[in-house]
Design an enzyme around this catalytic site. Structure first.
Site, PDB file in Angstrom:
ATOM      1  N   ASP A   1       0.281  -0.941  -0.062  1.00  0.00           N
ATOM      2  CA  ASP A   1      -0.167   0.159   0.107  1.00  0.00           C
ATOM      3  C   ASP A   1       1.165   1.203  -0.192  1.00  0.00           C
ATOM      4  O   ASP A   1       2.246   0.984   0.406  1.00  0.00           O
ATOM      5  CB  ASP A   1      -0.818  -0.125   1.717  1.00  0.00           C
TER       6      ASP A   1
ATOM      7  N   ASP B   1     -10.138   2.922  -3.376  1.00  0.00           N
ATOM      8  CA  ASP B   1     -11.612   2.280  -2.297  1.00  0.00           C
ATOM      9  C   ASP B   1     -12.441   2.657  -2.941  1.00  0.00           C
ATOM     10  O   ASP B   1     -13.403   1.805  -2.364  1.00  0.00           O
ATOM     11  CB  ASP B   1     -10.861   3.533  -1.086  1.00  0.00           C
TER      12      ASP B   1
HETATM   13  C1  DGJ Z   1      -6.070   2.119   1.451  1.00  0.00           C
HETATM   14  C2  DGJ Z   1      -6.464   0.997   0.565  1.00  0.00           C
HETATM   15  O1  DGJ Z   1      -7.453   1.136  -0.276  1.00  0.00           O
HETATM   16  C3  DGJ Z   1      -7.501   0.230   1.867  1.00  0.00           C
HETATM   17  O2  DGJ Z   1      -7.589  -1.491   1.233  1.00  0.00           O
HETATM   18  C4  DGJ Z   1      -7.318  -1.024   2.820  1.00  0.00           C
HETATM   19  O3  DGJ Z   1      -5.953  -1.192   2.628  1.00  0.00           O
HETATM   20  C5  DGJ Z   1      -6.191   0.638   3.467  1.00  0.00           C
HETATM   21  N1  DGJ Z   1      -5.312   1.243   3.151  1.00  0.00           N
HETATM   22  C6  DGJ Z   1      -5.464   0.339   4.619  1.00  0.00           C
HETATM   23  O4  DGJ Z   1      -4.711   1.096   5.477  1.00  0.00           O
END
Ligand code: DGJ
Length: 742
Positions: free
Chosen positions: A491, A561
């Protein structure tokens, strides 16, 4: 200290600096003496290989050709290199405006491809044709290298091309080297400066967090300069993916017209400047020159990122299929291996979990048919536990209150129940509330004398610093080196707003943008090589880092997201112009509170996963999920490994439709997504074998809905493509997934 950038993919044309230096010095020393310059030329030939006899025709013309695309170059009087505009009649006059790689400061007055400040302060560059070589690489791609040099300075620029003929793909980049007495400064260094006819439409995709790729814009490129760019360095694609489409026959169409996709293989700040000047539209593509002056030491070579061009004479559909096919081989990992159904705990638990809660998710996951469990954010940090997004990033030790024995027993429990286990990490980041920051406050990207600016309460570690590189590499190994971990989500939840490094010297601060990305790639490459069996997801709090510079180290990416399936239908449609759907993670969540059958059907059309708390899911929804997973396992060979045909564009209309066809054309899967109420109409699949018979079967039927009128019937591909099939969905938020089998 070595500030040189480096090439990431082994490149048979990469310079051997020692040999090159020797030859160059020899040449410079004796070039006035005919005999010795011949000797030097022979030495060059023996080192670089003789140019193939047809490399440059006697009239100075050099054509780079794929199956249905070509870029023509011509050496003019005085040795300047010109390019004939793509998709335009050849202009016999060679004008400055049609230079192949225009240089600033010596006559060229439009947007330059290269601008150099020489060691003596001269701000002009003049490039003259020197030689060309053409070779084949081990995969049969042609490698062409056109060498140019400045007659007044020991500067050499090589325009490099890697051509995948059958797929109409050309990758283009530039290598710049010099032997001046002191460093030169690169102010502009485009990867490509392709010249096209003036009659061009541009399609690009505007977005932001949670709306990535959601706003396609198509516009004619009128006189002047249109700039698309990113100046945020990390998670650089947040507002704008580094990909676009140029169309030569008006607004681009799915199945007709000449189109050219462009995508920069670079995860940092980029710039595309479409300069419509006297001679045509020049597409200048590469690293963003904004604040990125690069000091190149004598003897070093600066290698720009690669610009990927994909041509189609038959519209966007063919363009994407060629690009997807290229990506399976070169743009992503394991492009011919099907992906398993994943269950992620992020939307289910957020930060609120411990050992028992996680293990409690395994059995329900297994029951509905999931194959892989991914433990997301929140498993680490002790002094500053990661119980929310305010603390803990950087302290990659399992939180012992939540997981008293760390990660191994969690992974082992998953495996015991027949699930693979994956883990989340964000190795580039740190919270100020962390032991790491307590110990190394100078390891972050920040500006001295300015208040630290946080995004999501976090800072970016300065990857130009060798200690940070070592720390991140060690952290990655500690996390994914644990036995039974076979999947990882990488991430990245913020971008650069204060571009300062305490490691880089004051007069090299501008190197941060480029050195960061190259250090990141070195880390990604090591990870991919050291853990070849670990599947990797490229995530950046959404789709802010999806490009072919990074994706080649990963199996998939997280597009956004925003998982409301109503938004995902157009979003995935747009991503599919450039990226294969099998690389596009699509998870069923409660976003938008859509009917479960609709949410599952949308996710099934890409790389299927779930982000649900199955322990709280009503039994009827669970049954829908189980049905979808079982159907997906039957069709994934087709949806993941087959060719994509986009049928009905969902933007601004009541439904969207697409289908996949297996490579041998024996099977196809049609998806219809009803976004609003609208007239129920037939959908016409494409790409079938007209002569083959296909039997229709709705493979993920919605509970309680009447079966399709054509269920179980067999038609030829020709009939189906002509007359279409009537999907069972007819109202808003209904979907149909129909298998066509022969
Ligand atoms: C952003 C990601 O897109 C989410 O799926 C998740 O992993 C969060 N970060 C966790 O902090």
């Amino acid at each position: 200290m070595n500030y040189m950038t480096f090439s990431l993919i082994p490149n048979p044309y990469d310079c051997q600096p020692n040999n090159r230096h020797f030859v160059y010095t020899l040449f410079m020393k004796f070039h006035r003496y005919l005999f010795l310059s011949i000797v030097a030329c022979l030495a060059c030939l023996s080192i670089y290989g003789a140019p193939s006899p047809d490399a440059l025709a006697p009239n100075g013309i050099l054509d780079l050709k794929t199956k249905s695309f070509s870029v023509g170059f011509q050496v003019g009087d005085g040795g300047r290199l010109y390019q004939h505009a793509v998709a335009a009649p050849v202009n016999p006059k060679l004008l400055r405006a049609s230079e192949a790689y225009p240089q600033a400061g010596d006559g060229y007055v439009w947007e330059p491809a290269i601008q150099i400040i020489h060691a003596d302060g001269n701000t002009s560059t003049d490039l003259i044709y020197q030689s060309v070589t053409r070779k084949k690489d081990e995969f049969g791609r042609e490698l062409v290298r056109i060498r140019l040099h400045d007659p007044a300075y020991p500067v050499e620029v090589a325009l490099c091309f890697r051509i995948d003929q059958a797929r109409d793909v050309i990758e283009e980049w530039t290598e710049i080297t010099h032997h001046e007495a002191a460093p030169i400064v690169l102010e502009h260094m485009a990867s490509s400066s392709l010249l096209l006819s003036t009659n061009v439409y541009l399609t690009h995709f505007f977005g932001d967090w949670a709306s990535e790729m959601l706003t396609p814009i198509t516009e004619p490129l009128t006189p002047g300069t249109k700039v698309l760019d990113s100046k945020i360095g990390v998670r650089a694609d947040q507002f704008n993916n580094p990909s676009f489409i140029l169309s030569m026959d008006g607004v681009p169409q799915e199945n007709s017209g000449r189109v050219l996709a462009g995508s920069l293989e670079w995860s940092g700040s980029f710039q595309f400047a479409f300069d419509n000047n006297a001679e045509g539209v020049r597409a200048l593509c590469g690293i963003n020159p904004f604040s990125s002056q690069y000091y190149l030491n004598p003897g070093e070579t600066f290698v720009t990122p690669k610009m990927l061009w994909v041509w189609s004479s038959n519209g966007l559909g063919e363009m994407s299929r060629k690009l997807h096919s290229w990506a399976r081989d070169y743009g992503m990992r394991d492009g011919y291996k099907t992906r398993q159904v994943l269950l992620n705990n992020w939307e289910a638990t957020g930060f609120d979990f411990d050992f028992n809660r996680v293990v409690g998710l395994y059995d329900p996951a297994k029951e509905i048919g999931a194959e892989l469990f991914l433990l997301d954010d929140g498993w680490f940090g002790n002094k500053y536990p990661r119980v929310n997004d305010h603390a803990g990033l950087g302290d990659w030790q399992p939180n012992l209150k939540r997981l008293p024995e760390g990660l191994p027993p969690l992974a082992a429990e998953a495996v015991k129940r027949g699930l693979r286990f994956g883990i989340w990490m964000e190795p580039e980041m740190v919270n100020p509330k962390s032991e790491l920051f307590d110990e190394h406050p100078d390891w972050v990207i920040a500006q001295p004398k300015r208040e630290l600016e946080l995004q999501r309460n976090q800072l970016i570690l300065d990857l130009t610093r060798p200690e940070v590189q070592a720390f991140e590499w060690q952290s990655i190994q500690n996390i994914i080196g644990i036995s039974n971990i076979t999947y990882a989500k990488w991430d990245c939840n913020r971008y650069i707003t204060q571009p300062g490094s305490t490691y880089l010297p004051p007069d090299r601060q501008s190197h941060l943008w480029i050195d960061y990305v190259n250090a990141l790639y070195a880390l990604m490459e090591k990870t991919a090589k050291t853990f070849p069996d670990t599947e990797l997801m490229l995530c950046s709090g959404g789709g802010g880092r999806v490009d072919y510079g990074a994706l080649k180290y990963f199996h998939e990416f997280w597009p956004s997201d925003y998982t409301d399936p109503v938004a995902r239908v157009p979003m995935q449609w747009d991503y599919s112009y450039f990226f294969p759907p099998m690389a596009m993670a699509s998870h069923v969540t409660h976003w938008g509170n859509r009917p479960m059958h609709f949410a599952c059907s949308v996710a099934m059309s890409a790389r299927f996963g779930m982000d649900l708390d199955l322990t709280k899911l009503p039994a009827e929804d669970k049954a829908v999920c189980a049905g979808a997973i079982s159907a997906y396992k039957r069709i994934r060979e087709v949806t993941q490994l087959g060719d994509l045909y986009r049928l009905e564009d969902p933007h601004g209309t009541f439904r969207g439709a697409l289908n996949y066809v297996s490579p041998d054309q024996t099977r196809a899967v049609v998806f219809v997504f009803q976004l609003n109420n609208g007239q129920n109409a037939v959908v016409r699949p494409e790409g079938l074998d007209p002569a083959k018979n296909y039997t229709i079967h709705e493979c993920n039927p919605a509970p309680g809905r009447a079966v399709m009128t054509q269920e179980g019937k067999t038609f030829t591909g020709e009939t189906l493509m002509r007359d279409g099939l009537l999907p069972s969905c007819s109202k808003a938020l209904e979907a149909s997934v129909v298998e066509l089998g022969s």
